[in-house]
Design a protein around this motif. Structure first.
Motif, mmCIF file in Angstrom:
data_model
loop_
_atom_site.group_PDB
_atom_site.id
_atom_site.type_symbol
_atom_site.label_atom_id
_atom_site.label_comp_id
_atom_site.label_asym_id
_atom_site.label_seq_id
_atom_site.Cartn_x
_atom_site.Cartn_y
_atom_site.Cartn_z
ATOM 1 N N GLU B 9 0.871 -1.185 0.000
ATOM 2 C CA GLU B 9 0.000 0.000 0.000
ATOM 3 C C GLU B 9 0.900 1.224 0.000
ATOM 4 O OE1 GLU B 9 -3.118 0.127 3.057
ATOM 5 O OE2 GLU B 9 -2.910 2.302 3.194
ATOM 6 N N TYR B 10 0.553 2.240 -0.781
ATOM 7 C CA TYR B 10 1.332 3.476 -0.700
ATOM 8 C C TYR B 10 0.514 4.710 -1.021
ATOM 9 C CZ TYR B 10 2.147 2.355 -5.706
ATOM 10 O OH TYR B 10 2.017 2.018 -7.028
ATOM 11 N N ASP B 11 0.964 5.790 -0.406
ATOM 12 C CA ASP B 11 0.457 7.127 -0.679
ATOM 13 C C ASP B 11 1.441 7.721 -1.688
ATOM 14 O OD1 ASP B 11 0.153 9.915 -0.636
ATOM 15 O OD2 ASP B 11 -0.672 9.875 1.391
ATOM 16 N N HIS B 56 -1.982 6.587 -6.076
ATOM 17 C CA HIS B 56 -1.871 5.755 -4.876
ATOM 18 C C HIS B 56 -2.144 4.280 -5.193
ATOM 19 C CE1 HIS B 56 -2.145 9.715 -3.176
ATOM 20 N NE2 HIS B 56 -3.346 9.874 -3.731
ATOM 21 N N ASP B 86 4.754 6.433 4.419
ATOM 22 C CA ASP B 86 3.807 6.492 3.299
ATOM 23 C C ASP B 86 3.893 5.285 2.366
ATOM 24 O OD1 ASP B 86 6.231 7.337 2.338
ATOM 25 O OD2 ASP B 86 5.542 9.274 1.595
ATOM 26 N N ILE B 87 4.671 4.275 2.766
ATOM 27 C CA ILE B 87 4.712 2.987 2.043
ATOM 28 C C ILE B 87 4.648 1.885 3.089
ATOM 29 C CG2 ILE B 87 6.003 1.516 0.425
ATOM 30 C CD1 ILE B 87 7.549 3.933 -0.511
#
Lengths: 254, 254
Positions: B9-11, B56, B86-87
């Motif tokens: 998951e990442y922003d 994202h 953010d990851i």
């Protein structure tokens, strides 16, 4: 003289909180400076309350008076052009001169978002508290019910709180599960400093089995901050709405 | 040799996109460097696809091979301790050596979030596209239906796209309204560069009444990028999930 009520949404991540203070940039300060640029006069904003550094708001009410005869749109679209993307005015309207957002507030609604996933969530990191381990939501609901009513919340008061009395009325505390997230909605007439965050920290300890739901009753009977739970971190908390009861309804009467 | 499949998951806000490239930091690079620190050997990640700068992902699959005999937990909790907030790696599992996330992907699900409020939203600014004005969602749904099926999507291909063929299969495009937000979910076997963002930009023009739903049919018949809509900005787009059909199911057979 006009009294203008703004409704403000903000992402508190990069701010030292709502209120102007010596260390760090406050949301109030950003707005007052933008209003002063717009109005070419000194402006003082009066909000319904404060939020801590890192806490968010979906709808913070704040009013100011001005002598300028500028259309209301200047205080939404116009003002939004002068402030950074993490703050926005959602609504502006003229209210009676005697209206004061702090005094007239009859109900405040906060929500706290817990992320219960095994691993942290990059996309929700700025808007939730990551709590590892499974929570007993049933036990948390029982504990939450004990908060409801008029109580002495001295055990749930953060350091530096200047309130004269620690008696507060909590109207409801509801928990909603949504996948890996647990949302705690708290409604009350008013709150002490850090009160919702300490209530949340205490509820999480109940959920983890580290204290039982009935311990809330003791905390409400005997003021003891050190016996209550941790202060949940700020980024999970948002001010959702402030209600003004019948103020605006009564205002319409002749 | 082991083949490890990560779900990430990442922003994407602060990255130059998934893929390693000369200008700016890529998500792939952050992960490869952390894996190399963990494994003390060179690592190459193979993902199901790329995402643009600012886009994202809730669940990007990416695999790598290693000779090290390290428990899987090192690739979730361990790796998450080495990468920025953010990851995050949400899941790690061992897969057959022949598994390749790009080749085995059978369905990709993207979602695009539109914010239709009168004023911008600080709390959703990093995860949605703010479109002012009211949208005709009914007309957008008709237009969205025209995308479904096997078509030549050359009109919906961003510059720099190196795909050999522009024929793609879109399985579904659904629109869901939720207060001030409109979510567009797109599922397909594969996508051209910027394809979902150009589809979204074109749907928004339909919603604003600037083009009619049937114009999509023309765009699918005659390749012409300049006749399609704008490329919607990256921050509204998220990769939701990649499916691998029966690959893992078949793997369990003797």
């Amino acid at each position: 003289m006009r009294n203008i009520l703004l409704t403000i949404e903000y992402d508190g991540t990069n701010y030292a909180g709502w209120q102007v203070q010596p260390n760090g940039l406050a949301i109030q300060q950003v707005l007052e400076e933008a209003l002063e640029r717009l109005l070419k006069e000194q402006v003082r904003l009066y909000s319904s309350g404060r939020t801590d550094a890192g806490v968010h708001a979906m709808a913070m009410p704040a009013s100011f008076t001005t002598t300028r005869d500028i259309p209301l749109k200047a205080f939404t679209a116009g003002l939004n052009g002068l402030i950074p993307p993490d703050i926005a005015v959602k609504d502006a309207r003229e209210v009676p001169l005697e209206f004061n957002p702090r005094r007239e507030a009859t109900l405040k609604h906060y929500c706290y978002s817990l992320h219960l996933g095994q691993n942290r969530s990059p996309l929700r990191r700025l808007y939730s508290w990551h709590v590892r381990g499974s929570l007993d939501v049933g036990a948390m609901r029982i504990a939450a019910g004990h908060f409801v009513g008029e109580h002495d919340f001295a055990s749930f008061r953060g350091t530096g709180c200047a309130a004269k009395t620690t008696i507060r009325v909590v109207k409801s505390v509801t928990l909603s599960e949504n996948g890996e997230f647990l949302q705690i909605d708290v409604k009350g007439v008013g709150f002490l400093r850090n009160m919702v965050r300490i209530m949340t920290g205490t509820l999480v300890e109940v959920g983890l089995g580290r204290r039982n739901p009935e311990s809330i009753l003791d905390l409400l009977r005997v003021p003891d901050r050190s016996a209550a739970g941790v202060t949940a971190p700020p980024q999970g908390l948002s001010l959702v709405e402030v209600s003004f009861g019948s103020f605006f309804a009564e205002d319409k009467k002749p």
